[in-house]
Design an enzyme around this catalytic site. Structure first.
Site, PDB file in Angstrom:
ATOM      1  CB  SER A  60      -0.876  -0.011   1.019  1.00 30.97           C
ATOM      2  OG  SER A  60      -1.747   1.228   1.347  1.00 30.97           O
ATOM      3  CE  LYS A  79      -1.600  -3.611   2.988  1.00 34.71           C
ATOM      4  NZ  LYS A  79      -1.939  -5.956   2.715  1.00 34.71           N
ATOM      5  CE1 TYR A 122      -3.747  -1.967   5.740  1.00 32.03           C
ATOM      6  CE2 TYR A 122      -3.315  -0.150   5.394  1.00 32.03           C
ATOM      7  CZ  TYR A 122      -3.562  -0.945   5.229  1.00 32.03           C
ATOM      8  OH  TYR A 122      -3.769  -1.268   3.643  1.00 32.03           O
TER       9      TYR A 122
END
Ligand code: WQD
Length: 345
Positions: free
Chosen positions: A127, A156, A152
């Site tokens: 991302s 990644k 989160y």
């Protein structure tokens, strides 16, 4: 011989669109999902769109070593695209352990099983969040990764590192892994058939599902978070990329891996349009293309939002031979068609 691609999280928003494009490009696909954040609508849509009734669906929890191992034993997998992960930024702040446990253990299990079963190609869905608040826009793949602002985002970054380390460690061995990291900007929209799209549970966190749900009457009013940012109209700038364009980038990346065309054993690509769009511009486009008025108001800034980020997609354009093609208007028309489909209208 047809190659087989395992799509983990294949029933979800991105996974279902990628499965369609892979099948249409001539790959065999195994869809695997634990259905923790979606139902079978995505998988059923993939079957309908491709006109196929023989696409394997395997209910798999990738956090289970046994289930992951069993999947790789049951199918000869040539490449795996790993989507299966939790993805809500706010929830990750509230439940970090759940996020680290789920997003890391599932990826570790996939890597271990892939390496053990001679599946040499792993594509990880990363991302733009790994860039944090960039010093310079647009961001290239060389732009520095900034400390993650949420668990989160941290997962990644950590999965990117885990893949890099694994590629380095397995080079030249029987269990060699080659990796591609695709860093997505803001995927939006739905398949033009309106048979698959985003299915957020509860109140949507992301902008476009909130817009379409407001337009259909499920939400009263869209809050635009902040109109005092140092941007032309005061609202944040993002790189909204059509979900089908994004899916096609995976087909190019998988082909590059399977055809042995990679220049380096681990490659990174930005998957975006290169076009910054403000929240207000997006709302205006939605109203114009779908001939409706949206109820919205300006609200305070949302914690953790960066002012502006968009991609320099030159590398993906050149090396993958891929380019985002759809206009924002086309994408917002598709998003609206999907919302109406969901409402049975
Ligand atoms: C876009 C813009 C909001 C909702 C996140 C993740 C990222 C990625 C995609 C996920 C921002 C504004 C939003 C609303 C608003 N990965 N907004 N009102 O934050 O750019 O990226 O989703 O799986 O990792 O961080 O996307 O859609 O939430 O927000 O004004 O009700 O819309 O402030 O400027 P974001 P988003």
């Amino acid at each position: 011989m047809k190659k087989t691609v395992l799509v983990s999280g294949g029933a979800g928003f991105i996974g279902s669109h990628v499965s369609v494009e892979l099948i249409q490009a001539g790959y065999d696909v195994v869809v695997a999902d634990n259905l923790s954040n979606c139902d079978m609508t995505g998988y059923e849509g993939v079957c309908k769109i491709t006109g196929r009734d023989d696409i394997p669906f395997v209910k798999t929890d990738f956090c289970s070593e046994e289930q992951t191992e069993a999947l790789f034993s049951a199918y000869k997998i040539d490449a795996v695209i790993h989507f299966a992960a939790f993805k809500a930024v706010g929830e990750s702040v509230a439940k970090p352990v759940m996020y680290y446990k789920n997003n890391l253990s599932s990826f570790l299990n996939v890597l271990e099983a892939a390496s053990a079963h001679g599946c040499h190609n792993v594509l990880f869905s990363s991302s733009a969040t790994v860039y944090g608040e960039p010093d310079k826009v647009p961001v290239t793949e060389e732009s520095p990764r900034k400390p993650a602002t949420s668990p989160y985002g941290n997962t990644k970054q950590m999965c990117e590192d885990i893949l890099n380390d694994t590629v380095r460690a397995t080079a030249g061995t029987e269990g060699e892994i080659k990796g591609i990291l695709l860093r997505y900007f803001n995927p939006i929209g739905a398949h033009p058939s309106a048979l698959i799209g985003e299915l957020p549970r509860g109140i949507p966190n992301n902008l476009v599902p909130f817009i379409t749900q407001t337009a259909i009457g499920r939400r009263e009013c869209l809050s635009i978070f902040g109109n005092d940012y140092p941007t032309p109209d005061g609202t944040c700038l993002r790189d909204y990329i059509d979900i089908v364009d994004l899916a096609k980038a995976h087909v190019c990346a998988v082909a590059r891996m399977l055809d042995g065309k990679m220049d380096k054993p681990c490659e990174v690509f930005n998957i975006g349009t290169g076009r910054p769009v403000s929240v207000l511009e997006l709302v205006n486009s939605f109203e114009k293309v779908n001939h409706l008025k949206l109820n919205y108001k300006f609200a305070p800034r949302r914690d953790g939002d960066v002012t502006a980020i968009w991609a320099d997609p030159t590398l993906a354009n050149k090396v993958l031979g891929w380019k985002a093609e759809r206009s924002v208007d086309e994408t917002l028309a598709a998003a609206w068609a999907w919302e109406k489909h969901l409402a049975g209208k």
